[in-house]
Design a protein around this motif. Structure first.
Motif, PDB file in Angstrom:
ATOM      1  N   ALA A  39      13.978  14.354 -22.107  1.00 12.77           N
ATOM      2  CA  ALA A  39      14.132  14.304 -20.466  1.00 12.77           C
ATOM      3  C   ALA A  39      14.999  12.774 -20.207  1.00 12.77           C
ATOM      4  CB  ALA A  39      12.915  14.473 -19.593  1.00 12.77           C
ATOM      5  N   LYS A  40      14.485  12.040 -20.898  1.00 14.58           N
ATOM      6  CA  LYS A  40      14.875  10.553 -20.647  1.00 14.58           C
ATOM      7  C   LYS A  40      16.492  10.419 -21.142  1.00 14.58           C
ATOM      8  CE  LYS A  40      14.231   5.560 -21.178  1.00 14.58           C
ATOM      9  NZ  LYS A  40      13.345   4.767 -21.930  1.00 14.58           N
ATOM     10  N   LYS A  41      16.772  11.111 -22.324  1.00 16.46           N
ATOM     11  CA  LYS A  41      18.047  11.201 -22.811  1.00 16.46           C
ATOM     12  C   LYS A  41      19.093  12.072 -21.982  1.00 16.46           C
ATOM     13  CE  LYS A  41      20.438  12.871 -27.015  1.00 16.46           C
ATOM     14  NZ  LYS A  41      20.480  13.870 -28.376  1.00 16.46           N
ATOM     15  N   GLU A  42      18.406  13.045 -21.248  1.00 15.32           N
ATOM     16  CA  GLU A  42      19.537  14.011 -20.425  1.00 15.32           C
ATOM     17  C   GLU A  42      19.475  13.235 -18.899  1.00 15.32           C
ATOM     18  OE1 GLU A  42      21.161  16.555 -20.790  1.00 15.32           O
ATOM     19  OE2 GLU A  42      20.629  16.393 -23.178  1.00 15.32           O
ATOM     20  N   ASN A  43      18.767  12.045 -18.835  1.00 11.69           N
ATOM     21  CA  ASN A  43      18.388  11.367 -17.365  1.00 11.69           C
ATOM     22  C   ASN A  43      17.883  12.465 -16.222  1.00 11.69           C
ATOM     23  OD1 ASN A  43      18.667   9.257 -16.028  1.00 11.69           O
ATOM     24  ND2 ASN A  43      20.627   9.672 -14.967  1.00 11.69           N
ATOM     25  N   LEU A  44      16.809  13.137 -16.672  1.00 14.87           N
ATOM     26  CA  LEU A  44      16.260  14.007 -15.989  1.00 14.87           C
ATOM     27  C   LEU A  44      14.750  13.926 -15.793  1.00 14.87           C
ATOM     28  CD1 LEU A  44      18.153  17.395 -17.110  1.00 14.87           C
ATOM     29  CD2 LEU A  44      18.562  16.156 -14.974  1.00 14.87           C
ATOM     30  N   ALA A  45      14.315  14.389 -14.816  1.00 10.38           N
ATOM     31  CA  ALA A  45      12.561  14.559 -14.559  1.00 10.38           C
ATOM     32  C   ALA A  45      12.289  15.342 -15.820  1.00 10.38           C
ATOM     33  CB  ALA A  45      12.201  14.878 -13.091  1.00 10.38           C
ATOM     34  N   VAL A  46      11.022  15.336 -16.098  1.00 10.67           N
ATOM     35  CA  VAL A  46      10.457  16.166 -17.035  1.00 10.67           C
ATOM     36  C   VAL A  46      10.263  17.608 -16.592  1.00 10.67           C
ATOM     37  CG1 VAL A  46       8.426  16.620 -18.398  1.00 10.67           C
ATOM     38  CG2 VAL A  46       9.067  14.423 -18.083  1.00 10.67           C
ATOM     39  N   GLY A  47      10.037  18.079 -15.600  1.00 10.50           N
ATOM     40  CA  GLY A  47      10.225  19.240 -14.982  1.00 10.50           C
ATOM     41  C   GLY A  47      11.707  19.905 -15.331  1.00 10.50           C
ATOM     42  N   ASP A  48      12.593  19.327 -14.541  1.00  8.78           N
ATOM     43  CA  ASP A  48      13.795  19.548 -14.529  1.00  8.78           C
ATOM     44  C   ASP A  48      14.389  19.752 -15.785  1.00  8.78           C
ATOM     45  OD1 ASP A  48      13.830  19.555 -11.752  1.00  8.78           O
ATOM     46  OD2 ASP A  48      14.620  17.243 -11.478  1.00  8.78           O
ATOM     47  N   ASN A  49      14.120  18.889 -16.801  1.00  5.85           N
ATOM     48  CA  ASN A  49      14.634  18.983 -18.283  1.00  5.85           C
ATOM     49  C   ASN A  49      14.056  20.561 -18.844  1.00  5.85           C
ATOM     50  OD1 ASN A  49      16.016  18.187 -20.414  1.00  5.85           O
ATOM     51  ND2 ASN A  49      14.122  17.407 -21.357  1.00  5.85           N
ATOM     52  N   LEU A  50      12.718  20.584 -18.782  1.00  8.83           N
ATOM     53  CA  LEU A  50      12.043  21.940 -19.179  1.00  8.83           C
ATOM     54  C   LEU A  50      12.560  23.189 -18.374  1.00  8.83           C
ATOM     55  CD1 LEU A  50       8.397  20.935 -19.128  1.00  8.83           C
ATOM     56  CD2 LEU A  50       9.902  21.186 -21.225  1.00  8.83           C
ATOM     57  N   ILE A  51      13.050  22.957 -17.284  1.00  2.00           N
ATOM     58  CA  ILE A  51      13.784  24.144 -16.516  1.00  2.00           C
ATOM     59  C   ILE A  51      15.126  24.352 -17.259  1.00  2.00           C
ATOM     60  CG2 ILE A  51      14.871  24.868 -14.356  1.00  2.00           C
ATOM     61  CD1 ILE A  51      12.441  23.544 -13.070  1.00  2.00           C
ATOM     62  N   LYS A  52      15.750  23.254 -17.589  1.00  4.07           N
ATOM     63  CA  LYS A  52      17.209  23.334 -18.088  1.00  4.07           C
ATOM     64  C   LYS A  52      17.035  23.778 -19.341  1.00  4.07           C
ATOM     65  CE  LYS A  52      21.101  20.462 -19.574  1.00  4.07           C
ATOM     66  NZ  LYS A  52      21.348  19.208 -19.983  1.00  4.07           N
ATOM     67  N   GLN A  53      15.964  23.443 -20.271  1.00  2.00           N
ATOM     68  CA  GLN A  53      15.811  23.708 -21.629  1.00  2.00           C
ATOM     69  C   GLN A  53      15.587  25.405 -21.737  1.00  2.00           C
ATOM     70  OE1 GLN A  53      16.807  21.932 -24.462  1.00  2.00           O
ATOM     71  NE2 GLN A  53      17.332  20.450 -23.035  1.00  2.00           N
ATOM     72  N   LEU A  54      14.915  26.021 -20.590  1.00  2.00           N
ATOM     73  CA  LEU A  54      14.635  27.188 -20.642  1.00  2.00           C
ATOM     74  C   LEU A  54      15.724  28.312 -20.379  1.00  2.00           C
ATOM     75  CD1 LEU A  54      10.826  26.931 -19.570  1.00  2.00           C
ATOM     76  CD2 LEU A  54      11.554  27.480 -21.786  1.00  2.00           C
ATOM     77  N   GLY A  55      16.836  27.593 -19.636  1.00  2.00           N
ATOM     78  CA  GLY A  55      17.678  28.482 -19.028  1.00  2.00           C
ATOM     79  C   GLY A  55      17.518  28.885 -17.730  1.00  2.00           C
ATOM     80  N   LEU A  56      16.442  28.540 -16.944  1.00  2.00           N
ATOM     81  CA  LEU A  56      16.184  29.031 -15.889  1.00  2.00           C
ATOM     82  C   LEU A  56      16.836  28.583 -14.489  1.00  2.00           C
ATOM     83  CD1 LEU A  56      12.425  28.990 -16.245  1.00  2.00           C
ATOM     84  CD2 LEU A  56      14.043  30.894 -16.659  1.00  2.00           C
TER      85      LEU A  56
END
Length: 56
Positions: A39-56
């Motif tokens: 999440a830090k690498k992508e400069n996103l909040a943890v929840g937002d990064n998980l949503i992105k990673q899941l493709g939602l």
């Protein structure tokens, strides 16, 4: 005796739902560290990064 209507539950009172939910879970500390680092690498909040990673 008087009919007192103060207090108690009333229709449409309280906080309204905003659409997001809170998720609590247990996982190994290594997984938590990896998720936070990603999440830090992508400069996103943890929840937002998980949503992105899941493709939602």
């Amino acid at each position: 005796m008087t009919n007192n209507t103060w207090g108690g539950r009333r229709p449409n009172s309280g906080r309204k739902k905003v659409g997001n939910a809170v998720l609590y879970c247990r996982m190994p500390q290594e997984a938590v560290d990896e998720i936070k680092a990603s999440a830090k690498k992508e400069n996103l909040a943890v929840g937002d990064n998980l949503i992105k990673q899941l493709g939602l």
